[in-house]
Design an enzyme around this catalytic site. Structure first.
Site, PDB file in Angstrom:
ATOM      1  N   GLU A  57       0.875  -1.168   0.000  1.00  0.00           N
ATOM      2  CA  GLU A  57       0.000   0.000   0.000  1.00  0.00           C
ATOM      3  C   GLU A  57       0.918   1.224   0.000  1.00  0.00           C
ATOM      4  O   GLU A  57       1.823   1.313   0.836  1.00  0.00           O
ATOM      5  CB  GLU A  57      -0.891   0.014   1.246  1.00  0.00           C
ATOM      6  N   LYS A  73       4.269   0.514   9.704  1.00  0.00           N
ATOM      7  CA  LYS A  73       4.324   1.791   9.004  1.00  0.00           C
ATOM      8  C   LYS A  73       3.673   2.903   9.819  1.00  0.00           C
ATOM      9  O   LYS A  73       4.114   4.039   9.773  1.00  0.00           O
ATOM     10  CB  LYS A  73       3.633   1.675   7.637  1.00  0.00           C
ATOM     11  N   ARG A 133       5.696 -13.060   9.360  1.00  0.00           N
ATOM     12  CA  ARG A 133       6.202 -11.685   9.221  1.00  0.00           C
ATOM     13  C   ARG A 133       7.615 -11.624   9.764  1.00  0.00           C
ATOM     14  O   ARG A 133       7.975 -12.399  10.654  1.00  0.00           O
ATOM     15  CB  ARG A 133       5.362 -10.728  10.077  1.00  0.00           C
TER      16      ARG A 133
HETATM   17  P1  ATP Z   1       2.237  -2.199   7.989  1.00  0.00           P
HETATM   18  O1  ATP Z   1       1.453  -3.038   8.936  1.00  0.00           O
HETATM   19  O2  ATP Z   1       3.606  -1.854   8.460  1.00  0.00           O
HETATM   20  O3  ATP Z   1       1.498  -1.024   7.455  1.00  0.00           O
HETATM   21  P2  ATP Z   1       1.421  -3.696   5.756  1.00  0.00           P
HETATM   22  O4  ATP Z   1       1.367  -5.153   5.862  1.00  0.00           O
HETATM   23  O5  ATP Z   1       0.139  -2.984   5.846  1.00  0.00           O
HETATM   24  O6  ATP Z   1       2.506  -3.162   6.751  1.00  0.00           O
HETATM   25  P3  ATP Z   1       1.699  -3.467   2.965  1.00  0.00           P
HETATM   26  O7  ATP Z   1       2.221  -2.343   2.189  1.00  0.00           O
HETATM   27  O8  ATP Z   1       0.271  -3.781   2.855  1.00  0.00           O
HETATM   28  O9  ATP Z   1       2.135  -3.224   4.442  1.00  0.00           O
HETATM   29  O10 ATP Z   1       2.546  -4.775   2.690  1.00  0.00           O
HETATM   30  C1  ATP Z   1       2.874  -5.253   1.416  1.00  0.00           C
HETATM   31  C2  ATP Z   1       3.306  -6.688   1.538  1.00  0.00           C
HETATM   32  O11 ATP Z   1       4.415  -6.786   2.424  1.00  0.00           O
HETATM   33  C3  ATP Z   1       2.209  -7.565   2.092  1.00  0.00           C
HETATM   34  O12 ATP Z   1       2.142  -8.742   1.325  1.00  0.00           O
HETATM   35  C4  ATP Z   1       2.649  -7.847   3.493  1.00  0.00           C
HETATM   36  O13 ATP Z   1       2.206  -9.103   3.901  1.00  0.00           O
HETATM   37  C5  ATP Z   1       4.169  -7.765   3.387  1.00  0.00           C
HETATM   38  N1  ATP Z   1       4.752  -7.368   4.664  1.00  0.00           N
HETATM   39  C6  ATP Z   1       4.483  -6.260   5.381  1.00  0.00           C
HETATM   40  N2  ATP Z   1       5.156  -6.249   6.541  1.00  0.00           N
HETATM   41  C7  ATP Z   1       5.892  -7.397   6.557  1.00  0.00           C
HETATM   42  C8  ATP Z   1       6.800  -7.983   7.493  1.00  0.00           C
HETATM   43  N3  ATP Z   1       7.093  -7.391   8.654  1.00  0.00           N
HETATM   44  N4  ATP Z   1       7.363  -9.166   7.172  1.00  0.00           N
HETATM   45  C9  ATP Z   1       7.084  -9.776   6.001  1.00  0.00           C
HETATM   46  N5  ATP Z   1       6.239  -9.279   5.093  1.00  0.00           N
HETATM   47  C10 ATP Z   1       5.644  -8.107   5.350  1.00  0.00           C
HETATM   48 MG    MG Z   2      -1.416  -3.860   4.367  1.00  0.00          MG
END
Ligand code: ATP
Ligand code: MG
Length: 563
Positions: free
Chosen positions: A45, A282, A272
């Site tokens: 995102e 984030k 994760r």
């Molecule tokens: P945040 O919770 O920090 O906002 P998010 O999961 O909402 O992170 P996205 O931009 O939606 O962030 O994530 C894009 C991809 O990265 C998704 O497939 C998510 O599962 C993966 N991802 C995000 N954080 C991690 C992490 N800590 N470890 C592994 N994969 C991750």
């Molecule tokens: Mg997300």
């Protein structure tokens, strides 16, 4: 199946055993699923900068495509204009490329807004969706618990025509934000809470979308957008993190409504990445940046990709770290020392060894009369091709304050008046004879004599003494600012801390040495150049470096930090 090499990604990434996702993919290929096609996507995102957790997902998504002859697309999951911005769209692309990966296509979930809207209309017409006029709180209160069924909304059975009309009104901007939502009509008593009439669409009129502007007043929710986007694109393996495992049945439920028998994406989840002494969210990172608690998204203390880059991490070191920790089906907290070991290992054979003095005092060699003499220092003892470089020697040198003691016991092997002989790195053996002090009693200058027969590289250079110290010749020395970083948080697992995460920020996470002395060789250092400062650690030339002002960041100390 043959391995397909992707540019930049070298053999160091190869490993022997297959992770469980690779095993799934291999079985699917063997079964001829989806015609033996492999397609993945990385779906960030654009609401923040990528962090090292994303690197784990990137290595998986792009790695599967690379290793199994498939494609991997970058898809911006841009369904919430309130938080999204083109600044993030740009930085995400830069960071993925820097990590060494290249997508086949760029897509946006917003590319599918028309199709998703049509699908929503179809659901309404089939009696599978309804407009709910309750508040978010009322809806939440009716959700029930995992052991207790929820309660039906009073709007659940409104006529199809009315739902259609209201949904269209929602999208014309005639309904205020938050006043209505479109919900899937599934089962308020379902054992999986995600099936209890999940929200499909909400109204957002306050923020224009970074790509579609003000065209849409309703935006799809993750659960309604993600699987469908996968389907529209032809994704075969939708790989994500474990928190989405409970969403998977809903992902499948929506696909059941329209997928054809010959093709169907499959969601699978891995753990994760969480690292000790930092946060991987984030939302929290945005707060750190917005509140000025760090210097920006690329602050070298941040676990962002751009922060790690500025700190001095290399793409190889990050990929190797990810490779080593692997992928599992249970959550874990990885020790940051593993990441640090990975960059040490990467820089050891690459970084030149240089002299830098952090807390300088002057050393005067009383019996030295030479002028413009050069000595030779090995660029990198780990790399036989790295050679030697000429370093200017002289009568006055900067040395570390800690390398001199006016009074020393027999366990002190460095300089002390009348004490032991000490070798100057690459140069001569000296012995301290006395010192000068300022009014406060601080040593300002050390006096020493040298043995003219002891120069390194000559026969007398073989004479062994107990210790070698670093030095920088005074006339040619350059001033430098050196930034030392420590952990951003004082708690091992900040995410588990019950209070406000700001309370556990490490007040000592940044220490600036503004008057370090470094050897003239570093005058050519460019942003991103990496060095080992002898006896101290690995350092990266910071982006703040400009002609006439050198700034270095501590990437990692030479040895592992004690807990
Ligand atoms: P945040 O919770 O920090 O906002 P998010 O999961 O909402 O992170 P996205 O931009 O939606 O962030 O994530 C894009 C991809 O990265 C998704 O497939 C998510 O599962 C993966 N991802 C995000 N954080 C991690 C992490 N800590 N470890 C592994 N994969 C991750
Ligand atoms: Mg997300």
């Amino acid at each position: 199946m043959d391995k397909v090499e992707l540019n930049n990604v070298n053999a160091e990434d190869e490993k022997v055993s297959k992770n469980f996702i690779e095993q799934i993919v291999e079985k699917d290929l063997a079964d001829g699923l989806n015609g033996g096609r492999i397609q993945t996507r990385f779906p960030p995102e654009p609401n923040g900068y990528l962090h090292i957790g994303h690197a784990k997902a990137i290595c998986m998504d792009f790695g599967i495509a690379r290793n199994y002859g498939g494609t991997c697309n970058l898809r911006f999951d841009d369904t919430n204009p309130v938080k999204e911005d083109t600044e993030y769209v740009d930085s995400i692309q830069e960071d993925i490329k820097w990590l060494g990966f290249q997508w086949n296509n760029i897509y946006y979930a917003s590319d599918y807004f028309d199709k998703l809207y049509e699908l929503a209309i179809r659901f309404i017409k089939e009696g599978k969706a309804y407009v709910d006029e309750q508040s978010a709180e009322e809806i939440a209160a009716q959700k029930g618990t995992p052991t207790q069924p929820g309660t039906n909304s009073p709007f659940r059975d409104r006529p199809i025509e009315e739902n259609l009309e209201l949904f269209e009104k929602m999208n014309r901007g005639e309904i205020e934000d938050g006043r209505m939502v479109l919900r899937a009509k599934i089962d308020m008593a379902h054992s999986n809470m995600h099936f209890r009439d999940p929200i499909m669409y909400r109204i957002i009129t306050t923020h224009p979308h970074h790509r579609t502007g003000t065209k849409w007043k309703v935006y799809p929710m993750y659960d309604f957008a993600h699987g469908q986007s996968d389907y529209f694109e032809g994704v075969t393996h939708s790989l994500c993190t474990l928190e989405f495992e409970v969403h998977r049945p809903l992902y499948d439920y929506f696909l059941d409504q329209f997928a054809t028998p010959d093709y169907r994406p499959k969601q699978r989840e891995f753990n994760r990445l969480n690292i000790t002494y930092t946060v991987m969210s984030k939302r929290k990172m945005l707060a750190l940046v917005k509140e000025g608690l760090v210097r920006g998204w690329d602050d070298p203390r941040m676990p962002t990709i751009c922060g790690l880059r500025r700190r001095g991490y290399t793409p190889e070191s990050i990929r190797n770290f990810i490779n080593r920790i692997g992928y599992t089906k249970y959550e874990a907290l990885n020790d940051v020392s593993l990441l640090e070991a990975s960059i040490r290992e990467d820089l050891k054979p690459k970084a030149y060894r240089v002299c830098a003095v952090m807390d300088p005092i002057r050393l005067v060699i009383d019996n030295y009369t030479g002028d413009g003499e050069m000595v030779q220092i090995e660029n990198n003892p780990e790399d036989e091709n790295a050679g030697m470089r000429d370093v200017r020697f002289g009568r006055e040198l900067w040395i570390e304050r800690g390398d001199f003691r006016e009074e020393a016991d027999k366990n002190f092997f460095r300089l002390s008046p009348g004490g032991r002989e000490v070798r100057l790195k690459g140069g001569y053996i000296i012995q301290a004879v006395g010192c000068e002090k300022d009014a406060e009693g601080n040593v300002t200058t050390v006096h020493a004599t040298y043995d003219p027969e002891s120069k390194s590289g000559t026969e007398g250079g073989n004479r062994k003494v107990k210790s070698t110290i670093n030095w920088v010749e005074c006339q040619t020395a350059l001033d430098a600012e050196v930034r030392f970083y420590d952990r951003l948080f004082t708690e091992e697992n900040p995410a588990a801390y019950e209070g406000d995460f700001r309370e556990i920020l490490n007040p000592e996470s940044l220490k600036i040495v503004s008057d370090a002395k470094v050897e003239a060789f570093l005058g050519n250092a460019k942003k991103g150049d990496k060095f080992q400062f002898l006896k101290t650690g690995y350092f990266n030339t910071d982006d703040d470096t400009v002609p006439g002002k050198l700034v270095f960041n501590l990437t990692v100390s030479l040895k592992e930090q004690k807990k």
